[in-house]
Design an enzyme around this catalytic site. Sequence first.
Site, PDB file in Angstrom:
ATOM      1  N   LYS A 111      -6.796  -3.608  -6.074  1.00  0.00           N
ATOM      2  CA  LYS A 111      -6.125  -3.961  -7.327  1.00  0.00           C
ATOM      3  C   LYS A 111      -7.108  -4.155  -8.479  1.00  0.00           C
ATOM      4  O   LYS A 111      -6.790  -3.855  -9.621  1.00  0.00           O
ATOM      5  CB  LYS A 111      -5.283  -5.233  -7.155  1.00  0.00           C
ATOM      6  CG  LYS A 111      -4.024  -4.998  -6.334  1.00  0.00           C
ATOM      7  CD  LYS A 111      -3.029  -6.122  -6.524  1.00  0.00           C
ATOM      8  CE  LYS A 111      -1.780  -5.864  -5.683  1.00  0.00           C
ATOM      9  NZ  LYS A 111      -0.783  -6.939  -5.810  1.00  0.00           N
ATOM     10  N   LYS A 194       2.208   4.548   0.095  1.00  0.00           N
ATOM     11  CA  LYS A 194       3.298   3.619   0.335  1.00  0.00           C
ATOM     12  C   LYS A 194       4.347   3.684  -0.772  1.00  0.00           C
ATOM     13  O   LYS A 194       3.989   3.836  -1.936  1.00  0.00           O
ATOM     14  CB  LYS A 194       2.709   2.194   0.378  1.00  0.00           C
ATOM     15  CG  LYS A 194       3.405   1.273   1.346  1.00  0.00           C
ATOM     16  CD  LYS A 194       2.771  -0.097   1.333  1.00  0.00           C
ATOM     17  CE  LYS A 194       3.825  -1.106   0.969  1.00  0.00           C
ATOM     18  NZ  LYS A 194       3.431  -2.492   1.090  1.00  0.00           N
ATOM     19  N   LYS A 197       6.764  -0.437  -5.897  1.00  0.00           N
ATOM     20  CA  LYS A 197       7.423  -0.800  -7.154  1.00  0.00           C
ATOM     21  C   LYS A 197       6.609  -0.341  -8.344  1.00  0.00           C
ATOM     22  O   LYS A 197       7.130  -0.132  -9.421  1.00  0.00           O
ATOM     23  CB  LYS A 197       7.532  -2.322  -7.283  1.00  0.00           C
ATOM     24  CG  LYS A 197       8.286  -3.012  -6.211  1.00  0.00           C
ATOM     25  CD  LYS A 197       8.158  -4.519  -6.458  1.00  0.00           C
ATOM     26  CE  LYS A 197       8.593  -5.312  -5.265  1.00  0.00           C
ATOM     27  NZ  LYS A 197       8.277  -6.721  -5.384  1.00  0.00           N
TER      28      LYS A 197
END
Length: 332
Positions: A111, A194, A197
């Site tokens: 991240k 994956k 969102k």
Amino acid sequence: MNRIFSGIQPTGNLHLGNYLGAIRNWVKLQKDYECVFCIVDLHAITLPQDPAELRKSTREVTAAYIACGIDPDACTIFNQSTVSAHTELAWTLGCLTPLGWLNRMTQFKDKAGKHRENAGLGLYAYPVLMAADILAYKATHVPVGEDQKQHLELARDIAGAFNARYGVEYFPLPEPQIFGTATRVMSLRDGTKKMSKSEESDQSRINLTDTPDMIAQKIKRAKTDPHNLPDSVEGLKDRPEADNLLGIYAALSDRALDDVVAEFAGKQFSEFKGKLSDLAVATLSPITAEMNRLMADPGAIDAVLRRGAERAGGMAKRHLAEIYDIVGFLRP
Ligand code: TRP
């Protein structure tokens, strides 16, 4: 009593991966455990969030929990920021967590990316807050996706470090519960990534708020490969898109993957996709309808969260007082 704690971040759209990989499993667990299910808004702000969107998402995740079958009377459902014990305990636990442990966290590295110097302290300390979430309730079991396994191991290490430092057997070491088929639902555009969102293309995921037409469209356009479907699970090797779509079918129908592979052996993707689309619509449309019904009455959702915050807050506060006594904080 065995107690479960788990949570989902109120960021972006809830999708099929959240349902199959998380919420659906929680529904099954609520009969056998005392369950605390959180909407982790404090975790959400480790990356920038629009305030209005954050509020809306918080209600939406709550609605999804209930629409998927989590019983708000039997379980405790609340949003994290309403119970201050999470952040308070995170401080105490942070003082026991060596930097070396945090530096191993792969999600932080992903991240924070190349600009590590610009990443927030919150993003770095996120796994300590997650440990506090779990330990504030002395949870014994934590159902999580594969991607949270490392954070959960850290929570166990932190619980052990607290017990060792103060010479107590206070925290149980929380057990991960990682679920089988379709714990990992992958993107419809790229079977190696994956379903997420935060992925830019909405075509990559099936949202819990999608209409039947949208679901059918997305499945129709989902990436495939030029071959027909294989006749064995081994034949899915190096075919991530086929693997993902058959895995979704197996999870939605609650069947074993080899059973589903046998049914569609040698078939063309187009025929299989028709069946998958019917199944996805049949499973998700009652959930979507119920979510829409609940979202139309935000006051009722807030009432569920208020009740949950009272219950969760009571328990966490009691534990925090015990923890503070162990640590030696004078309570004059
Ligand atoms: N970190 C989890 C995620 O991003 C969410 C989470 C926060 C969580 N606290 C937790 C999950 C405690 C399980 C237990 O998916």
